[in-house]
Each structure stands twice: as C-alpha cells, then as structure tokens.
Design a protein around this motif. Sequence first.
Motif, PDB file in Angstrom:
ATOM      1  N   ASN A 431       4.505  -5.214   5.102  1.00 48.95           N
ATOM      2  CA  ASN A 431       4.510  -3.790   5.454  1.00 48.95           C
ATOM      3  C   ASN A 431       4.338  -3.613   6.954  1.00 48.95           C
ATOM      4  O   ASN A 431       5.039  -2.828   7.597  1.00 48.95           O
ATOM      5  CB  ASN A 431       3.374  -3.048   4.746  1.00 48.95           C
ATOM      6  N   VAL A 432       3.373  -4.333   7.524  1.00 47.12           N
ATOM      7  CA  VAL A 432       3.052  -4.161   8.942  1.00 47.12           C
ATOM      8  C   VAL A 432       4.147  -4.744   9.832  1.00 47.12           C
ATOM      9  O   VAL A 432       4.583  -4.117  10.806  1.00 47.12           O
ATOM     10  CB  VAL A 432       1.691  -4.796   9.276  1.00 47.12           C
ATOM     11  N   SER A 433       4.612  -5.952   9.512  1.00 46.02           N
ATOM     12  CA  SER A 433       5.626  -6.584  10.373  1.00 46.02           C
ATOM     13  C   SER A 433       6.911  -5.766  10.404  1.00 46.02           C
ATOM     14  O   SER A 433       7.656  -5.814  11.379  1.00 46.02           O
ATOM     15  CB  SER A 433       5.909  -8.015   9.901  1.00 46.02           C
ATOM     16  N   GLY A 434       7.168  -4.990   9.350  1.00 52.14           N
ATOM     17  CA  GLY A 434       8.359  -4.151   9.313  1.00 52.14           C
ATOM     18  C   GLY A 434       8.108  -2.716   9.736  1.00 52.14           C
ATOM     19  O   GLY A 434       8.982  -1.866   9.575  1.00 52.14           O
ATOM     20  N   HIS A 436       7.179   0.603  12.351  1.00 50.91           N
ATOM     21  CA  HIS A 436       7.797   1.107  13.575  1.00 50.91           C
ATOM     22  C   HIS A 436       7.318   0.343  14.806  1.00 50.91           C
ATOM     23  O   HIS A 436       8.089   0.142  15.746  1.00 50.91           O
ATOM     24  CB  HIS A 436       7.475   2.599  13.753  1.00 50.91           C
ATOM     25  N   ASP A 437       6.067  -0.063  14.818  1.00 50.41           N
ATOM     26  CA  ASP A 437       5.486  -0.746  15.973  1.00 50.41           C
ATOM     27  C   ASP A 437       5.367  -2.247  15.780  1.00 50.41           C
ATOM     28  O   ASP A 437       4.659  -2.919  16.549  1.00 50.41           O
ATOM     29  CB  ASP A 437       4.106  -0.151  16.284  1.00 50.41           C
ATOM     30  N   GLY A 438       6.034  -2.780  14.762  1.00 48.98           N
ATOM     31  CA  GLY A 438       5.937  -4.210  14.518  1.00 48.98           C
ATOM     32  C   GLY A 438       4.512  -4.607  14.190  1.00 48.98           C
ATOM     33  O   GLY A 438       3.767  -3.860  13.564  1.00 48.98           O
ATOM     34  N   MET A 439       4.113  -5.785  14.642  1.00 50.63           N
ATOM     35  CA  MET A 439       2.774  -6.268  14.339  1.00 50.63           C
ATOM     36  C   MET A 439       1.685  -5.362  14.916  1.00 50.63           C
ATOM     37  O   MET A 439       0.591  -5.252  14.365  1.00 50.63           O
ATOM     38  CB  MET A 439       2.599  -7.689  14.862  1.00 50.63           C
ATOM     39  N   LEU A 440       1.982  -4.690  16.031  1.00 44.53           N
ATOM     40  CA  LEU A 440       0.999  -3.791  16.611  1.00 44.53           C
ATOM     41  C   LEU A 440       0.720  -2.595  15.710  1.00 44.53           C
ATOM     42  O   LEU A 440      -0.269  -1.895  15.901  1.00 44.53           O
ATOM     43  CB  LEU A 440       1.459  -3.318  17.992  1.00 44.53           C
ATOM     44  N   GLY A 441       1.584  -2.371  14.727  1.00 40.74           N
ATOM     45  CA  GLY A 441       1.324  -1.317  13.755  1.00 40.74           C
ATOM     46  C   GLY A 441       0.066  -1.573  12.954  1.00 40.74           C
ATOM     47  O   GLY A 441      -0.501  -0.659  12.349  1.00 40.74           O
ATOM     48  N   GLY A 442      -0.390  -2.830  12.945  1.00 39.39           N
ATOM     49  CA  GLY A 442      -1.615  -3.174  12.233  1.00 39.39           C
ATOM     50  C   GLY A 442      -2.872  -2.931  13.035  1.00 39.39           C
ATOM     51  O   GLY A 442      -3.972  -3.260  12.582  1.00 39.39           O
ATOM     52  N   GLY A 443      -2.732  -2.342  14.223  1.00 41.04           N
ATOM     53  CA  GLY A 443      -3.893  -2.091  15.059  1.00 41.04           C
ATOM     54  C   GLY A 443      -4.887  -1.120  14.454  1.00 41.04           C
ATOM     55  O   GLY A 443      -6.032  -1.055  14.902  1.00 41.04           O
ATOM     56  N   CYS A 444      -4.473  -0.374  13.443  1.00 40.71           N
ATOM     57  CA  CYS A 444      -5.380   0.583  12.792  1.00 40.71           C
ATOM     58  C   CYS A 444      -5.929   0.032  11.474  1.00 40.71           C
ATOM     59  O   CYS A 444      -6.503   0.787  10.680  1.00 40.71           O
ATOM     60  CB  CYS A 444      -4.670   1.913  12.543  1.00 40.71           C
ATOM     61  N   LEU A 445      -5.759  -1.274  11.250  1.00 42.29           N
ATOM     62  CA  LEU A 445      -6.153  -1.879   9.968  1.00 42.29           C
ATOM     63  C   LEU A 445      -7.162  -3.003  10.209  1.00 42.29           C
ATOM     64  O   LEU A 445      -6.843  -4.175  10.113  1.00 42.29           O
ATOM     65  CB  LEU A 445      -4.910  -2.427   9.254  1.00 42.29           C
ATOM     66  N   PRO A 446      -8.410  -2.655  10.509  1.00 40.28           N
ATOM     67  CA  PRO A 446      -9.397  -3.679  10.907  1.00 40.28           C
ATOM     68  C   PRO A 446     -10.052  -4.411   9.748  1.00 40.28           C
ATOM     69  O   PRO A 446     -11.272  -4.446   9.618  1.00 40.28           O
ATOM     70  CB  PRO A 446     -10.425  -2.850  11.684  1.00 40.28           C
ATOM     71  N   GLN A 463      -1.908  -3.034  -3.863  1.00 41.80           N
ATOM     72  CA  GLN A 463      -0.603  -2.387  -3.968  1.00 41.80           C
ATOM     73  C   GLN A 463      -0.024  -2.210  -2.564  1.00 41.80           C
ATOM     74  O   GLN A 463      -0.752  -1.992  -1.603  1.00 41.80           O
ATOM     75  CB  GLN A 463      -0.734  -1.007  -4.635  1.00 41.80           C
ATOM     76  N   GLN A 464       1.306  -2.281  -2.473  1.00 39.78           N
ATOM     77  CA  GLN A 464       1.984  -2.117  -1.181  1.00 39.78           C
ATOM     78  C   GLN A 464       1.832  -0.694  -0.649  1.00 39.78           C
ATOM     79  O   GLN A 464       1.606   0.251  -1.409  1.00 39.78           O
ATOM     80  CB  GLN A 464       3.485  -2.398  -1.350  1.00 39.78           C
ATOM     81  N   TRP A 465       1.980  -0.554   0.679  1.00 39.38           N
ATOM     82  CA  TRP A 465       2.109   0.785   1.260  1.00 39.38           C
ATOM     83  C   TRP A 465       3.584   1.178   1.246  1.00 39.38           C
ATOM     84  O   TRP A 465       4.412   0.540   1.898  1.00 39.38           O
ATOM     85  CB  TRP A 465       1.585   0.837   2.696  1.00 39.38           C
ATOM     86  N   LYS A 466       3.920   2.192   0.476  1.00 36.29           N
ATOM     87  CA  LYS A 466       5.288   2.712   0.441  1.00 36.29           C
ATOM     88  C   LYS A 466       5.227   4.232   0.425  1.00 36.29           C
ATOM     89  O   LYS A 466       4.497   4.824  -0.380  1.00 36.29           O
ATOM     90  CB  LYS A 466       6.050   2.189  -0.786  1.00 36.29           C
ATOM     91  N   SER A 467       6.007   4.841   1.321  1.00 38.36           N
ATOM     92  CA  SER A 467       6.019   6.293   1.418  1.00 38.36           C
ATOM     93  C   SER A 467       7.401   6.777   1.831  1.00 38.36           C
ATOM     94  O   SER A 467       7.558   7.509   2.794  1.00 38.36           O
ATOM     95  CB  SER A 467       4.958   6.763   2.433  1.00 38.36           C
ATOM     96  N   SER A 468       8.403   6.340   1.090  1.00 34.14           N
ATOM     97  CA  SER A 468       9.776   6.734   1.424  1.00 34.14           C
ATOM     98  C   SER A 468      10.011   8.218   1.169  1.00 34.14           C
ATOM     99  O   SER A 468      10.780   8.867   1.886  1.00 34.14           O
ATOM    100  CB  SER A 468      10.784   5.891   0.631  1.00 34.14           C
ATOM    101  N   ASP A 469       9.348   8.780   0.159  1.00 35.90           N
ATOM    102  CA  ASP A 469       9.520  10.207  -0.124  1.00 35.90           C
ATOM    103  C   ASP A 469       9.028  11.074   1.025  1.00 35.90           C
ATOM    104  O   ASP A 469       9.501  12.201   1.201  1.00 35.90           O
ATOM    105  CB  ASP A 469       8.766  10.597  -1.407  1.00 35.90           C
ATOM    106  N   ARG A 470       8.075  10.560   1.785  1.00 36.87           N
ATOM    107  CA  ARG A 470       7.537  11.306   2.934  1.00 36.87           C
ATOM    108  C   ARG A 470       8.001  10.689   4.262  1.00 36.87           C
ATOM    109  O   ARG A 470       7.453  11.022   5.306  1.00 36.87           O
ATOM    110  CB  ARG A 470       5.999  11.334   2.878  1.00 36.87           C
ATOM    111  N   TYR A 471       8.979   9.788   4.212  1.00 40.68           N
ATOM    112  CA  TYR A 471       9.577   9.178   5.413  1.00 40.68           C
ATOM    113  C   TYR A 471       8.552   8.409   6.244  1.00 40.68           C
ATOM    114  O   TYR A 471       8.643   8.349   7.471  1.00 40.68           O
ATOM    115  CB  TYR A 471      10.227  10.265   6.285  1.00 40.68           C
ATOM    116  N   ARG A 472       7.617   7.746   5.556  1.00 42.94           N
ATOM    117  CA  ARG A 472       6.525   7.093   6.277  1.00 42.94           C
ATOM    118  C   ARG A 472       6.255   5.661   5.812  1.00 42.94           C
ATOM    119  O   ARG A 472       5.168   5.144   6.061  1.00 42.94           O
ATOM    120  CB  ARG A 472       5.248   7.928   6.150  1.00 42.94           C
ATOM    121  N   SER A 473       7.205   5.031   5.182  1.00 41.85           N
ATOM    122  CA  SER A 473       6.981   3.647   4.751  1.00 41.85           C
ATOM    123  C   SER A 473       6.732   2.733   5.941  1.00 41.85           C
ATOM    124  O   SER A 473       6.012   1.738   5.825  1.00 41.85           O
ATOM    125  CB  SER A 473       8.180   3.137   3.945  1.00 41.85           C
TER     126      SER A 473
END
Length: 581
Positions: A431-434, A436-446, A463-473
Amino acid sequence: MKECPYGEKCYRKNPIHFGEFSHAHHAIYEKGNGSGDYEIPAKYSSEMIHTQLKLLEKLFPKAAAKKEEEAHSSSSKPPVTAPIASGSSSSGSLDTKPSGSSSSRPAASQDTSNLAKKQKLNAKNIKDYIPVVIEKGGMAKKLERAAPYNMFLTAITDSKPTHAEPLSITLQEILDESLGEIESTVQINFMVDIGWLLGHYYFAGILDKPLLVLYGDESPELLSIGKFKPQVTAIRVRMPTPFATSHTKMMFLGYTDGSMRVVISTANLYEDDWHNRTQGLWISPKLPALPEDADTGAGESLTGFKQDLMLYLVEYKISQLQPWIARIRKSDFSAINVFFLGSVPGGHRESSVRGHPWGHARLGSLLSKHATPIDDRIPVICQSSSIGSLGANVQAWIQQDFVNSLKKDSTPVGKLRQMPPFKMIYPSFGNVSGSHDGMLGGGCLPYGKNTNDKQPWLKDYLQQWKSSDRYRSRAMPHIKSYTRLNLEDQSVYWFVLTSANLSKAAWGCFNKNSNIQPCLRIANYEVGVLFLPRFVTGEDTFPLGNNRDGVPAFPLPYDVPLTPYAPDDKPFLMDYLQGLY
C-alpha cells in the motif's frame, strides 16, 4: 541563525522553517544550478532532500539558490520566507523573521512600497503555498449538504477527483467567511508548524485575530512565537509520564456574532498531513450564544456533548482555556447529534452518574445504552495510523478490554454473548510503496519492528488500506476510525472518528485487581465523536453504500468488503524509512 534541532533528519517542507533555521545539508542547494540537478551525498535521504529542494525551486524560481545563500550568510538581511503576516497590524501586512533574533521585527524598517508589492505578489500566489484551493464563500452550503453526518475527508493534492468531491475539505474552507466572521480561535493539536498555520490564517484574512495553541510535540518555533506574534498564545501540554502524548486534534472557532463552532479532526497542523494523507474531520453546526438569562443547563444536546466537552477541557488545568469553557457553557449545543468521546491521562473508575467517563469503557457505556442489538457475528472493524503494544495474543487486551467494550449494545443483560470477530485495517508495505509519495507516504505510520515482532499473531487480523470509492487508495490513512457494519443488509450500526490509535495509551487498559473496582488507566489526551443512528437519523442503523428512504449513506472512508492481507503481505513498518530520513 539557529541550527534546525532536527539536523539532517529534518522532515519539514515549509520554507518559513528554512528561513528561521539553518540546515547544513542545504549547502547542496547552494551548490546546485537551479535546474534540479544536485549531487546528494549518500549519507543523506536523497528523496526527502529532493522534495525540500523542489519546494524551494517552486516558491522561489528566480535565483533561488543565490537568495538562499545570501540569507544564510548575512545577518543584516532577512531570510527568504513564504508569506507569514504580521500580527501587529489589522491590515494583515507581511513581515519576515530575521536571522539574528526572534523578537526583532525588520518589517517596520523595510520600504513600504516594496512591502506592498510583496503582499500583493503573495496574495496572487496562494496556490504556491496551498496546493488545493477551493473558491471562497461556498463552505456554508457544502456543510449544509453534508448533513446529517457533517463528516469530511481532507482533499488529496495528487488525487484531483477529491478536489471536487462534495465531502472533501481543505483547511482554508474550515476558516471560510461563509461559516461566520471569525474573531478568535483555539487549536489543540499534537504537531503544530506555526509558520504553516499562520500562512493559512493570513490567506483566510484572520491573521491578526487571537489564537490559542495547545500543542503536544516539542516545537522550538512555538516557544517564542508570542514575542513576534503577540496575538498568538502557545502552551505546551505537560504530560504526567514521558510515554504519554497530548494527541487530541480539535479546533474552536469563535465568531463576531457570539456564536462558535467545534471541529474534531485527525490531522496534525503541518503541511504533510493536509497534502497526500487521508484525514477525517467532523464539523459542528453553528452554535449560537444563549440568552443572558438562560438556565445553566440550557443549550445541551440530546447526546450530552456540551457537558462532556467542558469536563474534558477542565482536565487540562490550563487557565487560558477558562474563557472558552465559559463561552461553551453560554452556547447552544442542542443542534449537535453526535457524542463526544475523550481520553484523559490517569486512572478512572465508573461512577453512578456518568458511568465510565473516558476511553474505550466510555464508548462501551454509550453503546450499551443506545446501540441497537447487533448479531455477535458482526465484526468490530478498527482502523488507525499506528498500532501499540497489544500483548502476546489477541485475548490479552484486544478481546478482554477493547473489543469487550466495543461489542456492547442495548441487548438486555443476561443473554449469553460471543466475542465478535476483530479486523484491523492498516497499510501494507505494498500500500505504502504504491502511494502518491512512495515510501515517504509511510511517514505518518509510526509502527515499529520491535513492537510488530512481539505480536506476530496480529497479521491474521490485518486488512489492506483501500479507498477507491473515495479516490484515496494511494493516500495513506492518518485517519482513525472504528465501526461495526453488516454487508448483507448494507447497514452501519455505529461509527467512531477519533484521534485515538489502536493502543492501550490512547484507549486505556483495565487494572483488574479483584480487590478493588476496576480502574481504567489511560496515558494520552484523545478526542473523537461517536455517530449513533438513533441520534443522527432517528433510525436503528445507517445505510451503507446507497441512500435508504431519503437517508444519505454513511460516508465510510474506505472500501468494503475489506481485503485481507495475502500470505506474502506485511504491515508497513517505520523502520523501512531508516535509509530515507
């Protein structure tokens, strides 16, 4: 100029910060040719520094490197900064903080015409400072259309569909004049980048208004903010133990007509949290002032929100909050349809008047009174941006304490009940590597390796983080939410939006000494809201997915059905960023 306290690990992306603090690693910027070509030594995070340098290039494209070098080498000239307006002028004039002293004010000595030109230039370039800008004046109608839930997700910079989504919001919209003419505000938060926040206040036209900031995380900038921004009062919340956190994220907006508004959020007050991260916010209706002769108990909501909020604020024992507690007491909260849900540090026992006052036990008390009966097979779904130390197995705290509270409903006492399934939404490495910010997207997941290694059982529930209905996966979740829902009949039984991660520190842990009444020990300050259908829509459940008999579907932040981790999936751990920061 003072050295940045974070050194080469500085994560900031606010140019105001770079103007106030020197950074040894930004010698790279001075040597660059201004076209994006930099030689970055291996010891630094190339991705983070590239992000910082690109931001400076965008904001200061003309001779940016030369200006940065001059600002860092000359104490007689103020550094280049993004707009930060002067608090001493009601006209919202700009000033810059000089390199030599935080208390001196060079703006007065600058040429007036140059200052006016700079102000005009900055006003024209709001999009260089705030990536997603919505036309002013429309927030009141947007909030009206968001009824009865009043729950939003922050707009995602790199997901354009979210910019026009009816239930997306920006910080500028929260400060929008259509909601009322602001006379003063309170910001209670964990992390506060005061330069970035005041930039928003400047563009909203309220920079000169009184602002009280209660913050949890250490912030050198806030220690002396009152010296050169006298309208700002900043107080760090002192915690009883080193491992406790003042983690609440809440705003009070006071309006000139005497009314006010409460905003409960999951977002820190710094740029990254409002950029490409999924955040949740609940915004109250406008809360008018009560008549002077109103009874002391007047203006309460059916949910008791007003009383619970005041009891929470008293726990801070901060005198500067007293005028706001008085204002809340004299305001009409009757239009609020959600429950206030707080955590405060200390040991707490059940009382005959309020039941359990805080944490997961408080949530359990409210569910046992007001939640419609729920089949035991319906899972408890948790979702947060960090995970605490939960014990050696799922029974240790998750089932015995946490789910034991969240499984409650209004079923009569005495019926034999089963423990409902537990599911935990937390971003995987993929989820994080894919994102918008790549690996830096995990900066909020300590969530760290040391903790994860002690609870390998947790992976079976992830469970995975998926939010395609809200355009936020691809927008990693800093939001925290808890719910029970039934996919078969498309119903949501209740929903919690909160600052509280899945941890004992946030929600509390029972001291189960059999000789005394159980005591719930909580470490953190946290705040959230509980949506219960009977108080929000008058029904037993919220509709899921589609409207039902004129009742809008509940705006769930993620996709259902949930997607369990595959065998080769692993949770994202902060340790993966060791080589990036």
